[in-house]
Design a protein around this motif. Structure first.
Motif, PDB file in Angstrom:
ATOM      1  N   PRO A  22       1.251  12.184  -3.745  1.00 25.24           N
ATOM      2  CA  PRO A  22       0.249  12.560  -3.126  1.00 25.24           C
ATOM      3  C   PRO A  22       0.242  14.165  -2.801  1.00 25.24           C
ATOM      4  N   SER A  23       1.325  14.584  -2.939  1.00 23.95           N
ATOM      5  CA  SER A  23       1.335  16.248  -2.565  1.00 23.95           C
ATOM      6  C   SER A  23       1.035  17.024  -3.716  1.00 23.95           C
ATOM      7  N   ALA A  24       0.960  16.264  -4.812  1.00 27.48           N
ATOM      8  CA  ALA A  24       0.537  17.134  -6.192  1.00 27.48           C
ATOM      9  C   ALA A  24      -0.940  17.498  -6.450  1.00 27.48           C
ATOM     10  N   GLU A  25      -1.094  18.366  -7.016  1.00 23.58           N
ATOM     11  CA  GLU A  25      -2.252  18.831  -7.548  1.00 23.58           C
ATOM     12  C   GLU A  25      -2.494  18.922  -9.190  1.00 23.58           C
ATOM     13  N   PHE A  26      -3.765  18.087  -9.513  1.00 28.28           N
ATOM     14  CA  PHE A  26      -3.850  18.013 -11.096  1.00 28.28           C
ATOM     15  C   PHE A  26      -4.766  19.446 -11.294  1.00 28.28           C
ATOM     16  N   THR A  85       6.542  21.664  -2.666  1.00 29.56           N
ATOM     17  CA  THR A  85       7.595  22.162  -3.358  1.00 29.56           C
ATOM     18  C   THR A  85       7.395  23.213  -4.360  1.00 29.56           C
ATOM     19  N   GLY A  86       6.459  23.101  -5.007  1.00 23.53           N
ATOM     20  CA  GLY A  86       6.385  23.914  -6.435  1.00 23.53           C
ATOM     21  C   GLY A  86       6.678  23.341  -7.499  1.00 23.53           C
ATOM     22  N   SER A  87       7.185  21.872  -7.401  1.00 22.12           N
ATOM     23  CA  SER A  87       7.699  21.181  -8.635  1.00 22.12           C
ATOM     24  C   SER A  87       6.508  21.047  -9.737  1.00 22.12           C
ATOM     25  N   GLN A  88       6.634  21.132 -10.820  1.00 22.68           N
ATOM     26  CA  GLN A  88       5.765  21.096 -11.893  1.00 22.68           C
ATOM     27  C   GLN A  88       6.174  19.932 -12.920  1.00 22.68           C
ATOM     28  N   ALA A  89       4.906  19.255 -13.357  1.00 20.54           N
ATOM     29  CA  ALA A  89       5.014  18.565 -14.641  1.00 20.54           C
ATOM     30  C   ALA A  89       3.957  18.949 -15.536  1.00 20.54           C
ATOM     31  N   TRP A  90       4.306  19.018 -16.995  1.00 22.65           N
ATOM     32  CA  TRP A  90       3.234  19.260 -17.921  1.00 22.65           C
ATOM     33  C   TRP A  90       3.630  18.591 -19.138  1.00 22.65           C
ATOM     34  N   THR A  91       2.407  18.159 -19.708  1.00 21.18           N
ATOM     35  CA  THR A  91       2.537  17.440 -20.957  1.00 21.18           C
ATOM     36  C   THR A  91       1.973  18.012 -21.964  1.00 21.18           C
ATOM     37  N   GLU A  92       2.389  17.851 -23.309  1.00 19.69           N
ATOM     38  CA  GLU A  92       2.130  18.420 -24.378  1.00 19.69           C
ATOM     39  C   GLU A  92       2.051  17.349 -25.533  1.00 19.69           C
ATOM     40  N   PRO A  93       1.290  17.305 -26.644  1.00 21.78           N
ATOM     41  CA  PRO A  93       1.440  16.449 -27.749  1.00 21.78           C
ATOM     42  C   PRO A  93       2.497  16.960 -28.542  1.00 21.78           C
ATOM     43  N   GLU A  94       3.137  16.077 -29.230  1.00 23.46           N
ATOM     44  CA  GLU A  94       4.194  16.368 -30.209  1.00 23.46           C
ATOM     45  C   GLU A  94       3.973  16.416 -31.495  1.00 23.46           C
ATOM     46  N   GLY A 118      -0.391  11.830 -33.725  1.00 22.85           N
ATOM     47  CA  GLY A 118       0.197  10.383 -33.819  1.00 22.85           C
ATOM     48  C   GLY A 118       1.485  10.188 -33.480  1.00 22.85           C
ATOM     49  N   LYS A 119       2.088  11.217 -32.862  1.00 23.22           N
ATOM     50  CA  LYS A 119       3.460  11.311 -32.403  1.00 23.22           C
ATOM     51  C   LYS A 119       3.884  11.067 -31.073  1.00 23.22           C
ATOM     52  N   GLY A 120       3.062  11.061 -30.238  1.00 24.05           N
ATOM     53  CA  GLY A 120       3.120  10.800 -28.663  1.00 24.05           C
ATOM     54  C   GLY A 120       3.279  12.053 -27.949  1.00 24.05           C
ATOM     55  N   TRP A 121       3.769  12.034 -26.806  1.00 25.64           N
ATOM     56  CA  TRP A 121       3.456  13.158 -25.789  1.00 25.64           C
ATOM     57  C   TRP A 121       5.026  13.442 -25.384  1.00 25.64           C
ATOM     58  N   THR A 122       5.042  14.978 -25.242  1.00 21.88           N
ATOM     59  CA  THR A 122       6.323  15.254 -24.204  1.00 21.88           C
ATOM     60  C   THR A 122       6.102  15.831 -22.999  1.00 21.88           C
ATOM     61  N   VAL A 123       7.062  15.788 -21.967  1.00 22.19           N
ATOM     62  CA  VAL A 123       6.761  16.003 -20.617  1.00 22.19           C
ATOM     63  C   VAL A 123       7.545  17.134 -20.224  1.00 22.19           C
ATOM     64  N   HIS A 124       7.257  18.184 -19.621  1.00 20.24           N
ATOM     65  CA  HIS A 124       8.373  19.115 -18.926  1.00 20.24           C
ATOM     66  C   HIS A 124       8.189  18.848 -17.392  1.00 20.24           C
ATOM     67  N   GLN A 125       9.446  19.017 -16.899  1.00 22.26           N
ATOM     68  CA  GLN A 125       9.603  18.742 -15.354  1.00 22.26           C
ATOM     69  C   GLN A 125      10.459  19.998 -15.008  1.00 22.26           C
ATOM     70  N   SER A 126      10.011  20.440 -13.811  1.00 24.79           N
ATOM     71  CA  SER A 126      10.909  21.279 -13.171  1.00 24.79           C
ATOM     72  C   SER A 126      10.780  21.169 -11.577  1.00 24.79           C
ATOM     73  N   GLY A 127      11.717  21.583 -10.855  1.00 24.87           N
ATOM     74  CA  GLY A 127      11.894  21.740  -9.232  1.00 24.87           C
ATOM     75  C   GLY A 127      12.295  20.219  -8.768  1.00 24.87           C
ATOM     76  N   PRO A 128      12.356  20.316  -7.633  1.00 24.17           N
ATOM     77  CA  PRO A 128      13.129  19.228  -6.835  1.00 24.17           C
ATOM     78  C   PRO A 128      12.502  17.831  -7.042  1.00 24.17           C
ATOM     79  N   LEU A 129      11.227  17.716  -7.128  1.00 28.20           N
ATOM     80  CA  LEU A 129      10.567  16.579  -7.540  1.00 28.20           C
ATOM     81  C   LEU A 129      10.407  16.070  -8.856  1.00 28.20           C
ATOM     82  N   ARG A 130      10.499  14.934  -9.417  1.00 33.69           N
ATOM     83  CA  ARG A 130      10.274  14.725 -10.683  1.00 33.69           C
ATOM     84  C   ARG A 130       8.800  13.987 -10.695  1.00 33.69           C
TER      85      ARG A 130
END
Length: 381
Positions: A291-295, A309-318, A321-333
């Motif tokens: 709930p404290s994250a912005e889209f 906290t400035g934590s991030q998550a961002w996705t990108e296609p592999e 048809g190969k699915g997706w990868t997620v990058h996560q940084s900061g104290p919150l996953r």
């Protein structure tokens, strides 16, 4: 054409609302047919012009066209980042901070709330005063209290209401605090979204009274709900499933944050499709989990930034048809939390938002799936 000549426009508006099912009660229909919406729009509104907001002048489009626009079942933005349309000489950038909500949604909320003759109602968010006038027509001005955060908007709404002959109790202040002098209310109806239900609303509604509004957040997920207050001081109810979106109450808006710079962080394969963010209920579920994250972005790529906290998550296609990868940084996953909630929802069959409900007490607020003892997510308070 004068205001007195808009009767046919008002009847046509009511008929269109009835046709789409948002207006079923004859008493609300009578209110829509009686209240001239052009009075509440004044002389200036904004309309979208690409990424900007362009002011539209009553004198510029002509009286006939203006009255037609005013009585369309359309939301008209009246203020962007605190700048009224009347004060804008050119198109402006920013986020809407006040509007005249489309009439069908105004009445839909009042029907969801179950407001009826004799009820005493607190409206949170006076805006232009149009919805306040609709309430006054049915309940009588003595039974209507409306509170507006913006002093300028409050003054203009008072003028509009006086023009059409209504004098409800109008208050300038933080609607999240309610208005104790007017309690106990039979119903609180909020025309702005909130991240959680303000405790003051619980305290100011009588036992058996209702609170109707939209639960929103920084991912732009939203759900319309009607809560009923029990004798034990707790309120509960289910979401209606209406796909409605309101501006957040100003105290609930996200604080400013620095410009986004994507950080690589930890990388792994996604276990749920980021495309679920494009589903109305999917976005709502994701927001419950973080709930404290912005889209930040729209489209297939998902970027989340935690405001606290400035934590991030961002996705990108592999790849195709190969699915997706997620990058996560900061104290919150962030993606871990979102993924777990979306997986829980999918395991239940990905039901519509009507499968969700909410329980609110003085201590905790929980949105639950299927039943109060089912999977649940606590809201920030």
């Amino acid at each position: 054409m004068t205001t007195d000549d808009t009767a046919s426009l008002r009847r046509d508006l009511a008929a269109r609302m009835a046709d789409i099912g948002s207006l079923t009660d004859p008493a609300w229909r009578a209110a829509v047919e009686a209240v001239p919406r052009d009075v509440f729009l004044g002389t200036d509104v904004y309309r979208p012009a690409g990424p900007l907001w362009e002011p539209v002048r009553r004198h510029g489009v002509g009286e006939k066209e203006w009255l037609g626009l005013a009585h369309a079942d359309t939301t008209w933005v009246t203020q962007v980042d605190g700048t009224d349309a009347a004060d804008a000489s050119d198109p402006v950038a920013g986020r809407p901070t006040s509007s005249s909500t489309l009439p069908s949604l105004v009445v839909r909320m009042l029907e969801v709330a179950g407001v009826k003759e004799g009820d005493k109602v607190l409206e949170v968010g006076t805006g232009t005063g149009y919805s306040t006038a609709i309430l006054c027509h049915r309940l009588g001005a003595a039974n209507v209290t409306s509170i507006e955060y913006d002093p300028g908007l409050g003054r203009s709404a008072a003028e509009h209401l006086s023009t059409v002959g209504f004098s409800p109790t109008l208050v300038t202040g933080d609607g999240l605090q309610g208005y104790y002098e007017g309690g106990d209310y039979d119903a609180v109806v909020a025309t702005c979204a909130v991240r959680h239900i303000p405790p003051s609303w619980l305290w100011q509604v009588r036992d058996g009274g209702t609170i109707t509004g939209a639960l929103g957040g920084w991912m732009t997920g939203s759900g319309l709900i009607r809560l009923s207050l029990g004798g034990d001081g707790a309120a509960s109810g289910r979401f209606t499933g209406d796909e409605v979106s309101f501006m957040l109450a100003r105290p609930h808006e996200r604080p400013p944050r620095p410009m986004l710079i994507r950080r690589v962080g930890d990388v792994r394969a996604c276990r749920v499709d980021p495309g679920l963010f494009q589903d109305w209920t999917g976005r709502f579920v994701a927001q419950l989990a973080a709930p404290s994250a912005e889209f930040v972005t729209k489209g297939d790529d998902v970027v989340l930034v935690d405001v606290a906290t400035g934590s991030q998550a961002w996705t990108e296609p592999e790849g195709a048809g190969k699915g997706w990868t997620v990058h996560q940084s900061g104290p919150l996953r962030l993606w871990d939390r979102v993924e777990e909630a979306l997986a829980t929802w999918q395991a239940a069959g990905s039901p519509a938002q009507t499968a969700f409900g909410m329980t609110v007490t003085d201590e905790v607020q929980t949105v639950w799936l299927e039943a109060p003892d089912g999977p649940g997510w606590q809201l920030p308070t």
